[in-house]
Design an enzyme around this catalytic site. Sequence first.
Site, mmCIF file in Angstrom:
data_model
loop_
_atom_site.group_PDB
_atom_site.id
_atom_site.type_symbol
_atom_site.label_atom_id
_atom_site.label_comp_id
_atom_site.label_asym_id
_atom_site.label_seq_id
_atom_site.Cartn_x
_atom_site.Cartn_y
_atom_site.Cartn_z
ATOM 1 N N HIS A 49 -0.643 10.112 -4.222
ATOM 2 C CA HIS A 49 -1.832 10.403 -3.402
ATOM 3 C C HIS A 49 -1.940 11.890 -3.043
ATOM 4 O O HIS A 49 -2.993 12.334 -2.588
ATOM 5 C CB HIS A 49 -1.830 9.590 -2.111
ATOM 6 C CG HIS A 49 -1.994 8.117 -2.323
ATOM 7 N ND1 HIS A 49 -3.101 7.573 -2.942
ATOM 8 C CD2 HIS A 49 -1.183 7.055 -2.015
ATOM 9 C CE1 HIS A 49 -2.974 6.248 -2.993
ATOM 10 N NE2 HIS A 49 -1.819 5.913 -2.449
ATOM 11 N N ASP B 150 0.604 1.847 -9.852
ATOM 12 C CA ASP B 150 0.607 1.498 -8.423
ATOM 13 C C ASP B 150 -0.698 0.753 -8.094
ATOM 14 O O ASP B 150 -1.732 0.980 -8.721
ATOM 15 C CB ASP B 150 0.708 2.795 -7.614
ATOM 16 C CG ASP B 150 0.892 2.583 -6.115
ATOM 17 O OD1 ASP B 150 2.031 2.706 -5.642
ATOM 18 O OD2 ASP B 150 -0.111 2.301 -5.416
ATOM 19 N N TYR C 234 5.816 -2.433 -1.072
ATOM 20 C CA TYR C 234 6.148 -2.617 0.349
ATOM 21 C C TYR C 234 6.658 -4.007 0.678
ATOM 22 O O TYR C 234 6.928 -4.307 1.842
ATOM 23 C CB TYR C 234 4.926 -2.218 1.211
ATOM 24 C CG TYR C 234 4.445 -0.857 0.776
ATOM 25 C CD1 TYR C 234 5.181 0.288 1.097
ATOM 26 C CD2 TYR C 234 3.350 -0.708 -0.070
ATOM 27 C CE1 TYR C 234 4.818 1.532 0.614
ATOM 28 C CE2 TYR C 234 2.967 0.528 -0.556
ATOM 29 C CZ TYR C 234 3.711 1.643 -0.215
ATOM 30 O OH TYR C 234 3.357 2.872 -0.705
HETATM 31 C C1 SP5 Z 1 2.105 5.287 -2.290
HETATM 32 C C2 SP5 Z 1 1.268 4.196 -1.708
HETATM 33 O O1 SP5 Z 1 1.327 3.064 -2.157
HETATM 34 N N1 SP5 Z 1 0.528 4.522 -0.647
HETATM 35 C C3 SP5 Z 1 -0.304 3.545 -0.035
HETATM 36 C C4 SP5 Z 1 -0.928 4.041 1.220
HETATM 37 C C5 SP5 Z 1 -1.758 2.976 1.871
HETATM 38 N N2 SP5 Z 1 -2.121 3.377 3.167
HETATM 39 C C6 SP5 Z 1 -3.004 2.645 3.969
HETATM 40 C C7 SP5 Z 1 -3.307 1.295 3.470
HETATM 41 C C8 SP5 Z 1 -4.259 0.550 4.349
HETATM 42 C C9 SP5 Z 1 -4.346 -0.833 3.798
HETATM 43 N N3 SP5 Z 1 -5.051 -1.694 4.646
HETATM 44 C C10 SP5 Z 1 -5.080 -3.032 4.107
HETATM 45 C C11 SP5 Z 1 -4.344 -3.962 4.985
HETATM 46 C C12 SP5 Z 1 -4.254 -5.306 4.341
HETATM 47 N N4 SP5 Z 1 -3.590 -6.239 5.218
HETATM 48 ZN ZN ZN Z 2 0.317 2.027 -3.553
#
Ligand code: SP5
Ligand code: ZN
Length: 342
Positions: free
Chosen positions: A159, A195, A323
């Site tokens: 990112h 990803d 994650y």
């Molecule tokens: C490297 C990488 O995988 N970064 C991901 C960053 C995501 N950041 C915020 C994601 C917000 C997602 N919201 C959705 C929630 C679903 N329960």
């Molecule tokens: Zn990601």
Amino acid sequence: MKTVYTDQHRLRNSKSEMKGGLLVSPYECPERVDYILARLQQRGMNTIVSPDAFGLDPVKRIHDAQYLEFLSTCWTQWQTLGYKGEAVASVWPARGMHQRRPTNIEGMIGYYAFSSETTISQGTWEAAQASADVALTAQRLVAGGERAAFALCRPPGHHAASDLFGGYCFINNAAVAAQACLDQGAKRVAILDVDFHHGNGTQEIFYHRSDVFVASLHGNPQEHYPHFLGFEDECGAGEGEGFNLNIPLSSGTAFEAWDSALAMACSRILQYGPDVLIVSLGVDTFVDDPLSNFRLTSPDFTRYGERLGRLGLPTIFVMEGGYAVAEIGTNVVNVLEGFEHT
Ligand code: SP5
Ligand code: ZN
């Protein structure tokens, strides 16, 4: 395949992530790497190499010098404000506002952030720099003749744009490794980003260039982070026209559809004819990932690892997201094992 790893990733240990208006414990946590290492050991892929220190020169080939200066001094400057929490942006140069670079830290952090879930704290910069060293060390192994290497990078990088951080990323490790390949004589590099999230940083960095082909499969940005980039009609511009490929996929995508998209990306990569392949390896496509909603199962990761192996290219795997911490090790090692079995 060798794994490049350093426990300096632990220096990236922020306490807070903004989610749904609350500060929660970050999804991008040190334990992710513990699970990956444990699984590598268990499956006998236990050749671990420590990174060398490459300094900032190869990082500056990708990132703006003032941005790096900001990252390296942000935490110290934030502390002078006397706040109790970690450094986080609260104001941005949004549409119609002047784009000049502020010199005050609260202005500067908004200028360089694109996303507020990512905070900066003690050790963040040191870990980000070590993570770039991990990618550069893996690059050197492959440049030296190894078929493949695994850069166990943390924090992740895809990112991060030339002068933006966010999405848990500060330095774009895959981009730094790609540039190092070119600087050492490669003519063409392909980056394949698997990803769940669109690799907006990688796209931005190479959007106007034809020496790096960037392909990304990801959750449709109409529904998913990073929301503003990753659409199908973003194909590159100028010299780079035709050298960026986005394949946005719907929520709920399972392996069959995901793998056909991967096959399409792979055929474009072969057409391009790169000297080396860099895989931005996020395993947040897993069915139980808490941030995403594709439906890949653990055995699916082995199958797509095999597909990557069949490309027959020198390959640098660079760790990105994922994650579902308890399964992250299995899913990563499945990709690497599938690759090695070809
Ligand atoms: C490297 C990488 O995988 N970064 C991901 C960053 C995501 N950041 C915020 C994601 C917000 C997602 N919201 C959705 C929630 C679903 N329960
Ligand atoms: Zn990601």
